[in-house]
Scaffold this motif. Structure first.
Motif, PDB file in Angstrom:
ATOM      1  N   VAL A  75      37.419  37.226 -58.847  1.00  0.00           N
ATOM      2  CA  VAL A  75      38.699  37.911 -58.654  1.00  0.00           C
ATOM      3  C   VAL A  75      39.558  37.056 -57.731  1.00  0.00           C
ATOM      4  N   ASP A  76      40.777  36.753 -58.147  1.00  0.00           N
ATOM      5  CA  ASP A  76      41.680  35.938 -57.338  1.00  0.00           C
ATOM      6  C   ASP A  76      42.875  36.789 -56.911  1.00  0.00           C
ATOM      7  N   THR A  77      42.841  37.277 -55.675  1.00  0.00           N
ATOM      8  CA  THR A  77      43.936  38.096 -55.152  1.00  0.00           C
ATOM      9  C   THR A  77      44.969  37.266 -54.403  1.00  0.00           C
ATOM     10  N   THR A  79      44.169  35.619 -51.535  1.00  0.00           N
ATOM     11  CA  THR A  79      43.636  35.382 -50.193  1.00  0.00           C
ATOM     12  C   THR A  79      42.120  35.510 -50.232  1.00  0.00           C
ATOM     13  N   LEU A  80      41.471  34.795 -49.332  1.00  0.00           N
ATOM     14  CA  LEU A  80      40.011  34.897 -49.242  1.00  0.00           C
ATOM     15  C   LEU A  80      39.597  36.311 -48.872  1.00  0.00           C
ATOM     16  N   HIS A  81      40.287  36.908 -47.926  1.00  0.00           N
ATOM     17  CA  HIS A  81      39.934  38.266 -47.498  1.00  0.00           C
ATOM     18  C   HIS A  81      40.004  39.226 -48.677  1.00  0.00           C
ATOM     19  N   GLY A  82      41.095  39.169 -49.428  1.00  0.00           N
ATOM     20  CA  GLY A  82      41.240  40.063 -50.577  1.00  0.00           C
ATOM     21  C   GLY A  82      40.186  39.815 -51.635  1.00  0.00           C
ATOM     22  N   ASP A  83      39.885  38.534 -51.875  1.00  0.00           N
ATOM     23  CA  ASP A  83      38.867  38.201 -52.876  1.00  0.00           C
ATOM     24  C   ASP A  83      37.502  38.741 -52.471  1.00  0.00           C
ATOM     25  N   LEU A  84      37.138  38.553 -51.201  1.00  0.00           N
ATOM     26  CA  LEU A  84      35.824  39.010 -50.740  1.00  0.00           C
ATOM     27  C   LEU A  84      35.730  40.529 -50.714  1.00  0.00           C
ATOM     28  N   ILE A 134      35.032  32.029 -55.399  1.00  0.00           N
ATOM     29  CA  ILE A 134      35.887  32.738 -54.449  1.00  0.00           C
ATOM     30  C   ILE A 134      35.843  32.048 -53.093  1.00  0.00           C
ATOM     31  N   VAL A 135      34.643  31.712 -52.634  1.00  0.00           N
ATOM     32  CA  VAL A 135      34.492  31.075 -51.326  1.00  0.00           C
ATOM     33  C   VAL A 135      35.083  29.670 -51.333  1.00  0.00           C
ATOM     34  N   ARG A 136      34.872  28.929 -52.409  1.00  0.00           N
ATOM     35  CA  ARG A 136      35.424  27.577 -52.480  1.00  0.00           C
ATOM     36  C   ARG A 136      36.952  27.600 -52.449  1.00  0.00           C
ATOM     37  N   ARG A 137      37.577  28.588 -53.080  1.00  0.00           N
ATOM     38  CA  ARG A 137      39.036  28.686 -53.010  1.00  0.00           C
ATOM     39  C   ARG A 137      39.481  28.906 -51.570  1.00  0.00           C
ATOM     40  N   GLY A 138      38.735  29.743 -50.858  1.00  0.00           N
ATOM     41  CA  GLY A 138      39.064  29.979 -49.461  1.00  0.00           C
ATOM     42  C   GLY A 138      38.941  28.721 -48.625  1.00  0.00           C
ATOM     43  N   MET A 139      37.933  27.924 -48.905  1.00  0.00           N
ATOM     44  CA  MET A 139      37.765  26.654 -48.186  1.00  0.00           C
ATOM     45  C   MET A 139      38.892  25.686 -48.540  1.00  0.00           C
ATOM     46  N   ASP A 140      39.265  25.637 -49.808  1.00  0.00           N
ATOM     47  CA  ASP A 140      40.350  24.737 -50.232  1.00  0.00           C
ATOM     48  C   ASP A 140      41.685  25.130 -49.603  1.00  0.00           C
ATOM     49  N   ARG A 141      41.897  26.436 -49.361  1.00  0.00           N
ATOM     50  CA  ARG A 141      43.142  26.910 -48.743  1.00  0.00           C
ATOM     51  C   ARG A 141      43.091  26.838 -47.223  1.00  0.00           C
ATOM     52  N   GLY A 142      41.976  26.369 -46.677  1.00  0.00           N
ATOM     53  CA  GLY A 142      41.856  26.268 -45.236  1.00  0.00           C
ATOM     54  C   GLY A 142      41.557  27.581 -44.545  1.00  0.00           C
ATOM     55  N   GLU A 143      41.084  28.569 -45.291  1.00  0.00           N
ATOM     56  CA  GLU A 143      40.796  29.876 -44.699  1.00  0.00           C
ATOM     57  C   GLU A 143      39.376  29.959 -44.139  1.00  0.00           C
ATOM     58  N   LEU A 144      38.570  28.955 -44.424  1.00  0.00           N
ATOM     59  CA  LEU A 144      37.207  28.891 -43.906  1.00  0.00           C
ATOM     60  C   LEU A 144      36.947  27.512 -43.316  1.00  0.00           C
ATOM     61  N   PRO A 145      36.132  27.420 -42.286  1.00  0.00           N
ATOM     62  CA  PRO A 145      35.769  26.107 -41.743  1.00  0.00           C
ATOM     63  C   PRO A 145      35.063  25.281 -42.815  1.00  0.00           C
ATOM     64  N   PRO A 146      35.303  23.976 -42.860  1.00  0.00           N
ATOM     65  CA  PRO A 146      34.702  23.119 -43.890  1.00  0.00           C
ATOM     66  C   PRO A 146      33.181  23.160 -43.921  1.00  0.00           C
ATOM     67  N   SER A 149      28.550  27.570 -44.767  1.00  0.00           N
ATOM     68  CA  SER A 149      27.494  27.636 -45.771  1.00  0.00           C
ATOM     69  C   SER A 149      27.877  28.675 -46.813  1.00  0.00           C
ATOM     70  N   VAL A 150      28.188  28.222 -48.007  1.00  0.00           N
ATOM     71  CA  VAL A 150      28.559  29.139 -49.089  1.00  0.00           C
ATOM     72  C   VAL A 150      27.416  30.108 -49.371  1.00  0.00           C
ATOM     73  N   ARG A 151      26.214  29.582 -49.433  1.00  0.00           N
ATOM     74  CA  ARG A 151      25.054  30.409 -49.754  1.00  0.00           C
ATOM     75  C   ARG A 151      24.849  31.512 -48.709  1.00  0.00           C
ATOM     76  N   LEU A 152      24.887  31.143 -47.430  1.00  0.00           N
ATOM     77  CA  LEU A 152      24.640  32.126 -46.386  1.00  0.00           C
ATOM     78  C   LEU A 152      25.737  33.184 -46.330  1.00  0.00           C
ATOM     79  N   LEU A 153      26.978  32.768 -46.518  1.00  0.00           N
ATOM     80  CA  LEU A 153      28.067  33.732 -46.505  1.00  0.00           C
ATOM     81  C   LEU A 153      27.903  34.761 -47.615  1.00  0.00           C
ATOM     82  N   LEU A 154      27.602  34.270 -48.822  1.00  0.00           N
ATOM     83  CA  LEU A 154      27.459  35.181 -49.954  1.00  0.00           C
ATOM     84  C   LEU A 154      26.208  36.047 -49.835  1.00  0.00           C
TER      85      LEU A 154
END
Length: 204
Positions: A75-77, A79-84, A134-146, A149-154
């Protein structure tokens, strides 16, 4: 796929009742207790009628899961917050909804069920790819630190939603927002420093 009878037309009401009964039985008894006769009894249909529709219990369970089990999708809203939040809502819908018990059984037993394992694995991988996108989009937009860990977050998001669904009935309507707010506050304000392997493989 289910089989069709050459006789009179199928009754959609009976079909829905059979699939719902199959899903509920699987949720209650698991694969070990899943039997055509038990499904027929729950659905209040004759065994002969059930076998006209389904050649075996693997086919029946496959159709029941396909018809009734919600799926997790990208789902692409914007923003990372909206997506999550949307992702958390979908997970809550799976495990706190009417098919929740069956979803949990599938999670625990899916890989070992003949005729179900392949479909389960394909679905699981597709859902994980969507969630990781979803998480990678957030990283690409600078909403998450580079180094996030995608796995741990999910895993934390999914685990929190599943635990809430299992321990709180009914599930809180605002739980998706609460979970994501807590998670992002932790990840964004307290990023990992110098930990190897922050970039998990998003295509697993």
């Amino acid at each position: 796929m289910s089989t069709t009878s050459p006789g009179r037309p199928r009754d959609p009401g009976v079909d829905r009742r059979v699939l719902r009964a199959a899903l509920d039985l699987f949720g209650d008894a698991g694969w070990a207790g899943f039997a055509m006769e038990a499904v027929a009894k729950r659905a209040a249909v004759g065994k002969a009628s059930l076998y006209l529709r389904y050649r075996d219990k693997e086919t029946l369970l496959t159709d029941a899961l396909t018809a009734n089990l919600p799926h997790v999708a990208d789902v692409d809203t914007g923003t990372l917050h909206g997506d999550l939040v949307e992702l958390a809502r979908q997970i809550l819908d799976v495990y706190a909804g009417p098919a929740g018990r069956a979803a949990m059984r599938l999670l625990l037993e899916g890989r070992a069920i003949p005729g179900i394992a392949g479909q389960y694995e394909t679905t699981r991988r597709a859902q994980m790819r969507a969630a990781r996108a979803i998480v990678r989009r957030g990283m690409d937009r600078g909403e998450l630190p580079p180094a996030t860990s995608v796995r741990l977050l999910l895993e934390t998001l999914a685990g929190g939603a599943m635990m809430h669904a299992l321990t709180t009935a009914p599930a809180r309507s605002d739980q998706a927002h609460r979970l994501v707010d807590f998670l992002l506050n932790t990840v964004v304000n307290h990023p990992r420093q110098g930990h190897p392997g922050g970039h998990d493989n998003v295509d697993e």
